[in-house]
Write an enzyme that holds these catalytic residues in place. Sequence first.
Site, PDB file in Angstrom:
ATOM      1  N   GLY A   1       0.843  -1.193   0.000  1.00 27.71           N
ATOM      2  CA  GLY A   1       0.000   0.000   0.000  1.00 27.71           C
ATOM      3  C   GLY A   1       0.873   1.236   0.000  1.00 27.71           C
TER       4      GLY A   1
ATOM      5  N   CYS B   1       5.465  -6.065   1.275  1.00 30.75           N
ATOM      6  CA  CYS B   1       5.826  -4.647   1.194  1.00 30.75           C
ATOM      7  C   CYS B   1       5.260  -3.861   2.385  1.00 30.75           C
ATOM      8  CB  CYS B   1       5.390  -4.083  -0.158  1.00 30.75           C
ATOM      9  SG  CYS B   1       6.240  -2.564  -0.568  1.00 30.75           S
ATOM     10  N   TYR B   2       4.229  -3.030   2.186  1.00 33.27           N
ATOM     11  CA  TYR B   2       3.669  -2.312   3.337  1.00 33.27           C
ATOM     12  C   TYR B   2       3.208  -3.309   4.406  1.00 33.27           C
ATOM     13  CZ  TYR B   2       0.582   0.502   6.238  1.00 33.27           C
ATOM     14  OH  TYR B   2      -0.014   1.105   7.315  1.00 33.27           O
TER      15      TYR B   2
ATOM     16  N   HIS C   1       7.548  -7.929  -4.180  1.00 32.60           N
ATOM     17  CA  HIS C   1       6.217  -8.426  -4.549  1.00 32.60           C
ATOM     18  C   HIS C   1       6.310  -9.805  -5.204  1.00 32.60           C
ATOM     19  CE1 HIS C   1       3.913  -4.756  -3.701  1.00 32.60           C
ATOM     20  NE2 HIS C   1       5.067  -4.163  -3.939  1.00 32.60           N
TER      21      HIS C   1
ATOM     22  N   GLU D   1       3.957 -11.593  -6.104  1.00 27.08           N
ATOM     23  CA  GLU D   1       2.807 -11.833  -6.992  1.00 27.08           C
ATOM     24  C   GLU D   1       3.033 -11.354  -8.419  1.00 27.08           C
ATOM     25  OE1 GLU D   1       3.087  -9.655  -4.612  1.00 27.08           O
ATOM     26  OE2 GLU D   1       2.002  -7.799  -4.972  1.00 27.08           O
TER      27      GLU D   1
ATOM     28  N   ASP E   1     -20.230 -14.204 -19.972  1.00 26.75           N
ATOM     29  CA  ASP E   1     -20.672 -14.244 -18.576  1.00 26.75           C
ATOM     30  C   ASP E   1     -22.125 -14.711 -18.454  1.00 26.75           C
ATOM     31  OD1 ASP E   1     -18.224 -13.077 -18.379  1.00 26.75           O
ATOM     32  OD2 ASP E   1     -18.993 -11.068 -17.981  1.00 26.75           O
TER      33      ASP E   1
ATOM     34  N   LYS F   1     -12.699 -13.019 -14.955  1.00 25.77           N
ATOM     35  CA  LYS F   1     -13.155 -13.401 -16.296  1.00 25.77           C
ATOM     36  C   LYS F   1     -12.579 -14.746 -16.770  1.00 25.77           C
ATOM     37  CE  LYS F   1     -15.317 -11.892 -20.060  1.00 25.77           C
ATOM     38  NZ  LYS F   1     -16.603 -11.187 -20.037  1.00 25.77           N
TER      39      LYS F   1
END
Length: 516
Positions: free
Chosen positions: A57, A84-85, A171, A173, A229, A372
């Site tokens: 963040g 991180c944060y 990070h 991710e 969808d 999605k």
Amino acid sequence: MTDSRQTVLILDFGAQYTQLITRRVREHHVFSEIVPHSIKKSEVETISPKAIILSGGPSSVYGGDTPQFDDRILELDIPVLGICYGLQLIVHHWGGKVESKGNAEYGFAKIHRISNSNLLEGISDETQVWMSHGDAVTSIPEGWNVTARSSSDVIAVVERSDGQMFGTQFHPEVVHTTEGRKILSNFLFNIAHCTPDWTPASFIDKTVSEICNRVGNERILCGVSGGVDSAVAAKLIHKAVGDQLKAAFVDHGLLRKNETQYITHTLQPGLGLTIEVYDCSKSFLSRLKGITNPEEKRTTIGEEFIRSFESIAAREGGIGFLAQGTLYPDVIESGGGKSQGSASVIKSHHNVGGLPADIAFKLVEPLAELFKDEVREVGKELNIPEGILSRHPFPGPGLGVRIIGEITTERIEILQEADDIYIYLLKKWGLYDEIWQAFCVLIPIKTVGVMGDKRTYENLIALRAVTSLDGMTADWYKMPDDALNEISSQIVNKVKGVNRVVYDISSKPPSTIEWE
Ligand code: XMP
């Protein structure tokens, strides 16, 4: 949580990567969901997650604007990974020190392991990571270890000696962290002992039984738009309640060329259910007359959709539920944050351009937990043909948000013709499946041209093509020149009223995918 599915909670402290963390966890077949950073300890206890990840963040732990956080969560007996944060928050909470020492690192960095680490099990001694921070940990709490540092000597990984709490300054991710996937897998499986039970099949089982419980013996109306969808939603509901489902295709007159034929000849047999077509174009177009403001267009179309569904329901009798294809990004974007379960999230979804306040239906949103690409996976599991699942997304308000300015029958026809040529040629050139979404936009200006020695003063068409993972961010597609050339000349030569074509080279952000 009413079900027994394992959950990893992602506490959102405002990082641009929070959704990505959720996706990465799910890629390991472990269900994860984002909750606001203000979630209370008691709420976390009710959810009873297998693990907690604190996102990054923009804040500083010592700044005046630190986000609200119930730090008793860190005292629960649940494994925690701070990113991180999130790392800085944990370290600060347990008595370590975080400082801004002007050694901010942004972008690629190398880290090297300096001691044994459960989180870094099987990771190279030196590995590439993605950093994005201004502050850094300068001293760790008692009972903690630093297990990796960056090449500029920043503390990169810390672990509490009981093996339950971890933090990474980088990070894991993002794809630029080359071994990030393995690091997350270590956390999920070796540390938190998650079971990889989040699969399309398990989602379908759970959702089908939720729909059955919620809907009971009542009938449910599902508006099928031709997109992925609503097709998957209809198929799921049909699996749950069979003929209690009424699938309806509302033609609002703002569809692509030949869309009704697609519905009856391709979608209906592909889904194996009856879809009734309702031509409501006259009422939509008459309500849209004279409207040029994008928001007003969307609201008008949204309201008219609901009125159409209400009149279909009144004609049929006994329909109490309306199904929508709301996806997880819509829930997050609308401020929903924590999903309340697939059949009960009620929100103003842009599928129908914003719902009117006096809606007469109870809503069912069976896809509200999914991204999605997960919807496509579920569709595959439901045996929906690939041709249906690989279609580009098409917005509920249709060509209404691609005709800039007033919507008239003549302008709809011009756009339909140009768009039809565009999509046909993208398929011919083998580019359609490389692109996440492509369409034409009709711009309300005329420009001068020359055709067959005659001066023309005609319409302008913009081509849009983007690559994306989930529509939240997008890059403009680097279209081969030859394809662009053929698309442009075919549109100008074949579509009466168009003498110029331009290509949109804007990404999202700062632009959006649709023009309105
Ligand atoms: P934007 O334009 O916000 O679009 O970048 C992101 C994705 O969402 C689709 N979109 C909509 N889909 N109803 C929908 O069902 C809508 O009102 C709507 N507005 C945008 C858009 O096509 C893109 O895929």
